[in-house]
Structures are given as structure tokens and as C-alpha cells.
Design a protein around this motif. Structure first.
Motif, mmCIF file in Angstrom:
data_model
loop_
_atom_site.group_PDB
_atom_site.id
_atom_site.type_symbol
_atom_site.label_atom_id
_atom_site.label_comp_id
_atom_site.label_asym_id
_atom_site.label_seq_id
_atom_site.Cartn_x
_atom_site.Cartn_y
_atom_site.Cartn_z
ATOM 1 N N ASP A 1 0.851 -1.202 0.000
ATOM 2 C CA ASP A 1 0.000 0.000 0.000
ATOM 3 C C ASP A 1 0.885 1.249 0.000
ATOM 4 O O ASP A 1 1.620 1.482 0.945
ATOM 5 C CB ASP A 1 -0.881 -0.033 1.266
ATOM 6 N N PRO A 2 0.832 2.068 -1.064
ATOM 7 C CA PRO A 2 1.721 3.239 -1.133
ATOM 8 C C PRO A 2 1.413 4.287 -0.057
ATOM 9 O O PRO A 2 2.288 5.079 0.276
ATOM 10 C CB PRO A 2 1.476 3.806 -2.539
ATOM 11 N N GLN A 3 0.197 4.260 0.483
ATOM 12 C CA GLN A 3 -0.178 5.264 1.497
ATOM 13 C C GLN A 3 -0.176 4.699 2.913
ATOM 14 O O GLN A 3 -0.524 5.398 3.862
ATOM 15 C CB GLN A 3 -1.561 5.864 1.177
ATOM 16 N N GLN A 4 0.181 3.448 3.092
ATOM 17 C CA GLN A 4 0.247 2.802 4.422
ATOM 18 C C GLN A 4 -1.022 3.071 5.240
ATOM 19 O O GLN A 4 -0.967 3.473 6.406
ATOM 20 C CB GLN A 4 1.482 3.297 5.194
ATOM 21 N N THR A 5 -2.173 2.850 4.601
ATOM 22 C CA THR A 5 -3.457 3.248 5.193
ATOM 23 C C THR A 5 -3.703 2.605 6.563
ATOM 24 O O THR A 5 -4.110 3.293 7.509
ATOM 25 C CB THR A 5 -4.605 2.842 4.241
ATOM 26 N N ALA A 6 -3.446 1.310 6.683
ATOM 27 C CA ALA A 6 -3.743 0.611 7.947
ATOM 28 C C ALA A 6 -2.816 1.098 9.062
ATOM 29 O O ALA A 6 -3.253 1.334 10.190
ATOM 30 C CB ALA A 6 -3.605 -0.894 7.747
ATOM 31 N N VAL A 7 -1.540 1.254 8.737
ATOM 32 C CA VAL A 7 -0.572 1.713 9.750
ATOM 33 C C VAL A 7 -0.944 3.124 10.223
ATOM 34 O O VAL A 7 -0.939 3.419 11.423
ATOM 35 C CB VAL A 7 0.860 1.704 9.171
ATOM 36 N N LYS A 8 -1.308 3.994 9.278
ATOM 37 C CA LYS A 8 -1.674 5.370 9.660
ATOM 38 C C LYS A 8 -2.948 5.399 10.504
ATOM 39 O O LYS A 8 -3.054 6.204 11.430
ATOM 40 C CB LYS A 8 -1.845 6.238 8.418
ATOM 41 N N ALA A 9 -3.895 4.509 10.189
ATOM 42 C CA ALA A 9 -5.143 4.485 10.966
ATOM 43 C C ALA A 9 -4.836 4.124 12.415
ATOM 44 O O ALA A 9 -5.357 4.730 13.354
ATOM 45 C CB ALA A 9 -6.125 3.486 10.355
ATOM 46 N N ARG A 10 -3.954 3.142 12.618
ATOM 47 C CA ARG A 10 -3.587 2.723 13.984
ATOM 48 C C ARG A 10 -2.783 3.827 14.674
ATOM 49 O O ARG A 10 -2.995 4.126 15.858
ATOM 50 C CB ARG A 10 -2.783 1.421 13.901
ATOM 51 N N LEU A 11 -1.849 4.440 13.948
ATOM 52 C CA LEU A 11 -1.065 5.540 14.528
ATOM 53 C C LEU A 11 -1.971 6.697 14.926
ATOM 54 O O LEU A 11 -1.755 7.344 15.953
ATOM 55 C CB LEU A 11 -0.017 6.034 13.522
ATOM 56 N N SER A 12 -2.987 6.938 14.107
ATOM 57 C CA SER A 12 -3.919 8.028 14.376
ATOM 58 C C SER A 12 -4.620 7.817 15.719
ATOM 59 O O SER A 12 -4.712 8.737 16.535
ATOM 60 C CB SER A 12 -4.929 8.112 13.229
ATOM 61 N N GLU A 13 -5.079 6.572 15.966
ATOM 62 C CA GLU A 13 -5.705 6.237 17.261
ATOM 63 C C GLU A 13 -4.722 6.423 18.415
ATOM 64 O O GLU A 13 -5.044 7.027 19.430
ATOM 65 C CB GLU A 13 -6.080 4.750 17.299
ATOM 66 N N LEU A 14 -3.545 5.887 18.204
ATOM 67 C CA LEU A 14 -2.538 5.840 19.266
ATOM 68 C C LEU A 14 -2.036 7.231 19.630
ATOM 69 O O LEU A 14 -1.823 7.553 20.806
ATOM 70 C CB LEU A 14 -1.368 4.997 18.743
ATOM 71 N N LYS A 15 -1.861 8.082 18.636
ATOM 72 C CA LYS A 15 -1.245 9.390 18.853
ATOM 73 C C LYS A 15 -2.282 10.505 18.970
ATOM 74 O O LYS A 15 -1.924 11.643 19.301
ATOM 75 C CB LYS A 15 -0.293 9.730 17.693
ATOM 76 N N GLY A 16 -3.539 10.212 18.649
ATOM 77 C CA GLY A 16 -4.544 11.266 18.676
ATOM 78 C C GLY A 16 -4.304 12.337 17.624
ATOM 79 O O GLY A 16 -4.553 13.519 17.846
ATOM 80 N N VAL A 17 -3.808 11.909 16.464
ATOM 81 C CA VAL A 17 -3.532 12.835 15.358
ATOM 82 C C VAL A 17 -4.275 12.304 14.125
ATOM 83 O O VAL A 17 -4.227 11.100 13.854
ATOM 84 C CB VAL A 17 -2.013 12.907 15.061
ATOM 85 N N ALA A 18 -4.956 13.190 13.387
ATOM 86 C CA ALA A 18 -5.701 12.750 12.202
ATOM 87 C C ALA A 18 -4.757 12.089 11.202
ATOM 88 O O ALA A 18 -3.609 12.507 11.044
ATOM 89 C CB ALA A 18 -6.397 13.936 11.548
ATOM 90 N N ALA A 19 -5.264 11.053 10.514
ATOM 91 C CA ALA A 19 -4.420 10.293 9.585
ATOM 92 C C ALA A 19 -3.853 11.180 8.472
ATOM 93 O O ALA A 19 -2.739 10.937 8.005
ATOM 94 C CB ALA A 19 -5.218 9.133 8.987
ATOM 95 N N ASN A 20 -4.582 12.230 8.079
ATOM 96 C CA ASN A 20 -4.057 13.080 6.996
ATOM 97 C C ASN A 20 -2.987 14.062 7.484
ATOM 98 O O ASN A 20 -2.485 14.872 6.715
ATOM 99 C CB ASN A 20 -5.188 13.828 6.272
ATOM 100 N N ARG A 21 -2.646 13.970 8.762
ATOM 101 C CA ARG A 21 -1.512 14.737 9.297
ATOM 102 C C ARG A 21 -0.291 13.841 9.543
ATOM 103 O O ARG A 21 0.644 14.238 10.233
ATOM 104 C CB ARG A 21 -1.892 15.390 10.629
ATOM 105 N N ILE A 22 -0.345 12.587 9.045
ATOM 106 C CA ILE A 22 0.731 11.626 9.344
ATOM 107 C C ILE A 22 1.430 11.193 8.056
ATOM 108 O O ILE A 22 0.787 10.821 7.074
ATOM 109 C CB ILE A 22 0.171 10.373 10.061
ATOM 110 N N PHE A 23 2.769 11.243 8.083
ATOM 111 C CA PHE A 23 3.597 10.686 7.013
ATOM 112 C C PHE A 23 4.387 9.525 7.615
ATOM 113 O O PHE A 23 4.925 9.638 8.715
ATOM 114 C CB PHE A 23 4.564 11.747 6.471
#
Ligand SMILES: *Cc1c(COP(=O)(O)O)cnc(C)c1O
Length: 349
Positions: A53-75
């Protein structure tokens, strides 16, 4: 006063990004004949024949939960080093723009600047390892695009004062990059909580330290959705491989276990500092908000070589500005720390 479009290199503003097969078709299907992959599979027990997945969608979704940051703010990048390199490539015109760092600090900001032909302005930290704001304001030019700060700082181990970072974020019209590789070991809140307040803030984190995944190469950048969109345009399409994404996802489900390690490392840090203070050749132990301590010794090189003979490798930082006579020691497991202490207790100058 902050304007991302004037900060961006003109060639990046004009860039039409590569569009991969997986960008163009994201749905489910029976037969994929769109990416020139090998339909037979891989010559392995497991198949890796499909592009990740070029956008790492699943990893970003989990990071978003964990860090409290919206997925579109994560690289998500191939280590923090990828994000550092992208910052230069997106925002600094080679042989024209500058970036600013405050030594002693992490060496990759300078190496990456050199690779990208970006002049680096160096404003040393003060003797208490805090930012020298008047000197920073003095050194900045109209073509200074990036300031890299590291909190907790490597190799000094201390958090930078929050008020100083707010002053930088408010007063500098380029990007302020706060590298939080060691934030998990600090009492200070993450600057990711302040992303909405500062459009020029970029926070770097990594899964290489507290998360114990240095070998998987996963670095994170948190910033405005506009900045993340630019990174996604410029990064190689498949910058994080399938194994790294898959195992990162499994690791990120184990936050409790990582939290226990962090608590142990923080306790061990305090125990090691107390024990080292009893040694005659230890001159100074700097306070640490990280998973390492900076120790000033009577003869750092001698101690370094002695420890090597004992099978223990630490980092000699004695040639680094403001760190004369210093070794940087990572906090290990309780067993490793005990071995280090035993070795040092029988050391004769
Ligand atoms: C270790 C470290 C990193 C991590 O780099 P990765 O490429 O993510 O492994 C980033 N910044 C600092 C200051 C570090 O010490």
C-alpha cells in the motif's frame, strides 16, 4: 505571516507526481494485470509478489488512534531519515536556501543538508543545552527555510524549553522541525498536541527507539495536511515495504508491552545515574529525559577503550562541541546495565 506556497521550491509546486497502479485502482478484484507483478507468487513460503500500500493506510489508521492525530496529518517513511531528506528536497533550493541547527545535536540534519547542497547555519546550544534564541534570530536570513531542533536532544538528553519552541514557531516564517525520537522517555507532552496551533510545525518521531523496531525502518512525520500532501507527492511511491507495514501494525497493537519497557528504562536510568555518581572518575552526569545518559569523565577515551575490552560498546562523544570528555551510554536491560556498572567499578585510571 506563514505562507507554505512561498516556502515550497517552485519545481515541487509544479511537480506532477507518479501515479502507481495501486493509486489508480484501489478496489477488490479477482485478477490483477495492471502492475506487471508475477501472478505465480514468490519463491518463498509467503507471497510478496504484490506491491505494498503506497499510502500505508492501515498503519496510519492505527497511529492516528494511538497518537490522537488525524491520519491526513501523518507521514510514514523509511526511517526518520527519509522525512529529514524530504524536508530539504521540498523546501530548500540547492545552493541558495539555508537550514539552521543547534549543535550538539543529531548528525543527520547536517549530512542530509550536505547531500542536498543546502547551507547549514549552526547556532550552538547554550552551556545548559537550551536554545540560544537571540543568536538564532541573529543568524536567520530571508532564505532560511528550516530550523531543526531535537527534544529530548541527542546527545545531551534534555528536553528543550517549551516556551523557547513557542517563540521559534511564532517568530520564524519557515518550518520548525521538532525531532521527538526520544519523546516516549520524557515527561514532556508531545508537540503533536500543538499541530493545530502552528501551521509551520513538523514533528518527527520514530519506531526505532522505544518501540524496538529499528530494523524495520519506520519514521514518522506529523504536520499540517498540506505539508503531508507535499511529502506524499515527493516520496518514492512504495517507500515502506510490505513486511515493515505488516509487522508495524502488529507491534502497534502491543502498546502496553512497550509502555512497560519504557517504565523500566526510566527506572533503570535513575538507578544508573545514582550508581555512577559514586565513581571517582565520573565528573558529571547530565540529567536525561531520554533512553541514554551523557557522562563527563576524567578520561573518556580511556574508559571507552576499557569498556570495549570488556565487550561493552558505548558512544564516544568527546569530539562533539560542548561534550568534551563525554560518553553517551544507552540505558540497556537491567542485566546489561549491571554488567556496565560492574565493569566500571573495577576500572582503574
Ligand atoms: C535515533 C534517532 C532518530 C531515528 O532515526 P530512524 O531513521 O527513524 O531510525 C531520529 N532522530 C534522532 C535525534 C535520533 O537520535
Amino acid at each position: 505571516m506563514f505562507d507554505l506556497t512561498t516556502l515550497l521550491r517552485p519545481n515541487i509546486a509544479r511537480l506532477v507526481p507518479y501515479s502507481s497502479a495501486r493509486d489508480e485502482f484501489k478496489g477488490k478484484s479477482d485478477i490483477f494485470l495492471d502492475a506487471n507483478e508475477n501472478g505465480f507468487g514468490s519463491p518463498l513460503e509467503r507471497d510478496f509478489n504484490r506491491y505494498p500500500d503506497p499510502q500505508q493506510t492501515a498503519v496510519k489508521a492505527r497511529l492516528s488512534e494511538l497518537k490522537g492525530v488525524a491520519a491526513n496529518r501523518i507521514f510514514v517513511g523509511n526511517g526518520s531519515d527519509e522525512a529529514i531528506d524530504l524536508l530539504y528536497r521540498c523546501f530548500c533550493e540547492p545552493n541558495k536556501d539555508q537550514a539552521l541547527v543547534c549543535p550538539p545535536t543529531y548528525g543527520m540534519y547536517e549530512v542530509s543538508a550536505n547531500i542536498n547542497a543546502v547551507e547549514l547555519i549552526k547556532v550552538p546550544l547554550q552551556s545548559d543545552f537550551q536554545l540560544d534564541l537571540p543568536a538564532i534570530w541573529n543568524a536567520i536570513t530571508p532564505t532560511t527555510k528550516l530550523i531543526f531542533v531535537c527534544s529530548p536532544n541527542n546527545p545531551t538528553g534534555n528536553d528543550l524549553r517549551a516556551a523557547d519552541l513557542v517563540a521559534l514557531l511564532q517568530g520564524f516564517k519557515g518550518l520548525v522541525v521538532v525531532d521527538e525520537a526520544y519523546i516516549d522517555f520524557s515527561d514532556a507532552p508531545s508537540w503533536t498536541k500543538r499541530l493545530a496551533d502552528f501551521p509551520n510545525l513538523v514533528v518527527l518521531q520514530t519506531l526505532s527507539k522505544a518501540w524496538g523496531l529499528a530494523g524495520l525502518r519506520l519514521g514518522l512525520a506529523f504536520a499540517s495536511p498540506e505539508i503531508i500532501t507535499i511529502f506524499n507527492k515527493v516520496k518514492p511511491p512504495y517507500n515502506v515495504n510490505a513486511i515493515s507495514q505488516e509487522w508495524a501494525l502488529q507491534a502497534l497493537a502491543q502498546a502496553d508491552r512497550v509502555g512497560e519497557w519504557i517504565a523500566t528504562i526510566r527506572r533503570e536510568r535513575q538507578a544508573l545515574i545514582s550508581a555512577l555518581q559514586g565513581l571517582s572518575f565520573v565528573e558529571k552526569i547530565y540529567p536525561s529525559d531520554a533512553n541514554f545518559i551523557l557522562i563527563q569523565l576524567e578520561n573518556a577515551r580511556h574508559v571507552y577503550e576499557y569498556l570495549l575490552e570488556q565487550g561493552i560498546v558505548v558512544r564516544d562523544r568527546s569530539n562533539v562541541p560542548l561534550c568534551a570528555g563525554c560518553l553517551r551510554v544507552t540505558i540497556g536491560t537491567p542485566e546489561e546495565n549491571a554488567r556496565l556498572l560492574e565493569a566500571l567499578k573495577i576500572f582503574k585510571i
